[in-house]
Design a protein around this motif. Structure first.
Motif, mmCIF file in Angstrom:
data_model
loop_
_atom_site.group_PDB
_atom_site.id
_atom_site.type_symbol
_atom_site.label_atom_id
_atom_site.label_comp_id
_atom_site.label_asym_id
_atom_site.label_seq_id
_atom_site.Cartn_x
_atom_site.Cartn_y
_atom_site.Cartn_z
ATOM 1 N N GLU A 19 0.838 -1.206 0.000
ATOM 2 C CA GLU A 19 0.000 0.000 0.000
ATOM 3 C C GLU A 19 0.874 1.258 0.000
ATOM 4 O OE1 GLU A 19 -3.471 2.515 0.323
ATOM 5 O OE2 GLU A 19 -2.934 0.618 -0.616
ATOM 6 N N LEU A 20 1.923 1.243 0.804
ATOM 7 C CA LEU A 20 2.864 2.372 0.799
ATOM 8 C C LEU A 20 3.505 2.523 -0.577
ATOM 9 C CD1 LEU A 20 5.079 2.440 4.033
ATOM 10 C CD2 LEU A 20 3.571 4.236 3.164
ATOM 11 N N GLY A 21 3.995 1.416 -1.124
ATOM 12 C CA GLY A 21 4.658 1.459 -2.416
ATOM 13 C C GLY A 21 3.743 1.953 -3.520
ATOM 14 N N ARG A 22 2.458 1.507 -3.502
ATOM 15 C CA ARG A 22 1.492 1.994 -4.493
ATOM 16 C C ARG A 22 1.357 3.508 -4.420
ATOM 17 N NH1 ARG A 22 -2.785 4.500 -4.234
ATOM 18 N NH2 ARG A 22 -2.971 4.227 -1.974
ATOM 19 N N SER A 23 1.277 4.032 -3.196
ATOM 20 C CA SER A 23 1.112 5.468 -3.012
ATOM 21 C C SER A 23 2.351 6.228 -3.471
ATOM 22 C CB SER A 23 0.820 5.758 -1.539
ATOM 23 O OG SER A 23 0.347 7.072 -1.339
ATOM 24 N N PHE A 24 3.531 5.684 -3.169
ATOM 25 C CA PHE A 24 4.771 6.334 -3.597
ATOM 26 C C PHE A 24 4.929 6.287 -5.117
ATOM 27 C CE2 PHE A 24 6.705 5.380 0.799
ATOM 28 C CZ PHE A 24 6.424 6.664 1.245
ATOM 29 N N GLU A 25 4.446 5.216 -5.744
ATOM 30 C CA GLU A 25 4.521 5.137 -7.207
ATOM 31 C C GLU A 25 3.550 6.107 -7.864
ATOM 32 O OE1 GLU A 25 4.327 1.269 -8.964
ATOM 33 O OE2 GLU A 25 5.721 0.368 -7.517
#
Length: 309
Positions: A19-25
Motif C-alpha cells: 500500500e505504501l509502495g502503491r502510493s509512492f509510485e
C-alpha cells in the motif's frame, strides 16, 4: 485526500509495504501513523523552534554561516529559492545535521553543528528528535525495500552515517488582501532520499498529480507526511516518484499567522553511488536510465540550483 496511503507502521511492514509502495509510485507521498516519535518530544521541539524564531533578527543572524550552503545553523529570509523559480521563498530556517566523531571518515562532507545559547535545552531536544526521525525513516525504508522486492535491510548501509538534515522552518505571517492563496514555498521536488515532515496539519501543503492537478495533503494530527526525494527517484529509475509540491497560504484566519513545520531530509551516505537498481531497468530499453553519480555530487549539483551553494 484522494487515495494517498495512510498507514500505521506499528503494524508488520509486510502488511503495509505494498500500500505504501502503491502510493509512492502514484503520488510520491504517503501518510505515516504510529511512527514512534513521542508526542511529548514533538511538543517540546515545536515550543523550542518557536522560541528561537522569536529572537531578535540580529541574534538569529549571528548563527548564519556565510558560504556554508545553509547546511548548519540559521538561514535568513530571501535565501533559498525553488529550482527554476525567479524569487526566493518566504521562509527562514535552522538546520541540524549529523554529529560525527572526531576524525570520522565522512567528516569532510558534514560540518559540525552549531547550537543557539538563548534557548535552554535546544541541543538535547533536537539531538533526540534527530535520532527519532532517523529511526522512523529507517522503518519506512524497510517497507520500501519490501515493496521493491529487495532484502528488507537493503537501505540500512546506504544511509548509515548519511548526510541527513533536520530543518526547523518558519513561514512568516502575511498581510494584505493577497495573503490568502499566496505561495509560501514555490513548486519544487526534494533532493534527498525520503523526507519525513512533522507539522503538515496546518493547511497549505499541495502535491502535483500526474494529471497536472494540485492535490492538498491533509494528514491527521500527529502523523508524518513522507515523500520520495530525487535520489530515490533516480535509484528506482522513476518507479518511485519524486513529486513536485508546494506550500500555499490557506484561506481564512490561518492565512494571517505564521506557519511552522519540521521536515527531516533523510540522505544516503555521501560516498554512496546512486546507480539504477537492476530490477528498475526496462529490458526493452536497457540504456534508458540515469548515469551513476555519488550522492554527494548529486547534492552539490542540486544545492547550486536552489541558491544554497
Amino acid at each position: 485526500m484522494s487515495d494517498i496511503a495512510s498507514v500505521s507502521i506499528a503494524r508488520p511492514l509486510e502488511e503495509v509495504a505494498q500500500e505504501l509502495g502503491r502510493s509512492f509510485e502514484e503520488y510520491g507521498f504517503a501518510v505515516i501513523r504510529d511512527h514512534g516519535i513521542p508526542q511529548a518530544l514533538i511538543d517540546r521541539a515545536e515550543a523550542m523552534s518557536k522560541a528561537f524564531f522569536a529572537l531578535p533578527d540580529a541574534d538569529k543572524r549571528a548563527y548564519h554561516i556565510p558560504g556554508g550552503g545553509g547546511a548548519r545553523g540559521y538561514t535568513p529570509f530571501g535565501t533559498e529559492k525553488a529550482k527554476g523559480a525567479e524569487v526566493q521563498d518566504l521562509k527562514e530556517f535552522w538546520h541540524v545535521g549529523r554529529e560525527l566523531s572526531e576524525g570520522h571518515e565522512l567528516s569532510q562532507f558534514m560540518a559540525p553543528n552549531i547550537w543557539p545559547g538563548e534557548v535552554e535545552g535546544f541541543r538535547a531536544t533536537f539531538t533526540e528528535l534527530y535520532a527519532a526521525f532517523e529511526e522512523a525513516g529507517g522503518r519506512v525504508l524497510e517497507a520500501i525495500a519490501i515493496h521493491l522486492g529487495l532484502p528488507r535491510g537493503f537501505f540500512a548501509p546506504t544511509v548509515e552515517d548519511g548526510n541527513s538534515v533536520m530543518r526547523l522552518l518558519r513561514y512568516p505571517p502575511l498581510e494584505g488582501e493577497d495573503a490568502e492563496g499566496a505561495i509560501r514555498a514555490a513548486a519544487h521536488g526534494d533532493i534527498n532520499t525520503i523526507t519525513l515532515l512533522l507539522g503538515a496539519e496546518e493547511a497549505g501543503l499541495e502535491l502535483l498529480t500526474a494529471s497536472g492537478e494540485w492535490l492538498a495533503v491533509d494528514p491527521p494530527e500527529g502523523a508524518l507526511v513522507v515523500n520520495i526525494g530525487d535520489m530515490l527517484d533516480r535509484l528506482t529509475n522513476g518507479k518511485l516518484r519524486s513529486t513536485t509540491h508546494r506550500v500555499v497560504n490557506p484561506t481564512g484566519e490561518a492565512a494571517y499567522r505564521a506557519r511552522y513545520s519540521m521536515p527531516f531530509f533523510l540522505h544516503f551516505r555521501p560516498d554512496y553511488v546512486i546507480e539504477t537498481l537492476p530490477s528498475c531497468i526496462d529490458p526493452a530499453a536497457p540504456e534508458d536510465h540515469p548515469a551513476p553519480i555519488s550522492s554527494h555530487d548529486f547534492l552539490m549539483q542540486r544545492l547550486r540550483e536552489i541558491n544554497l551553494a
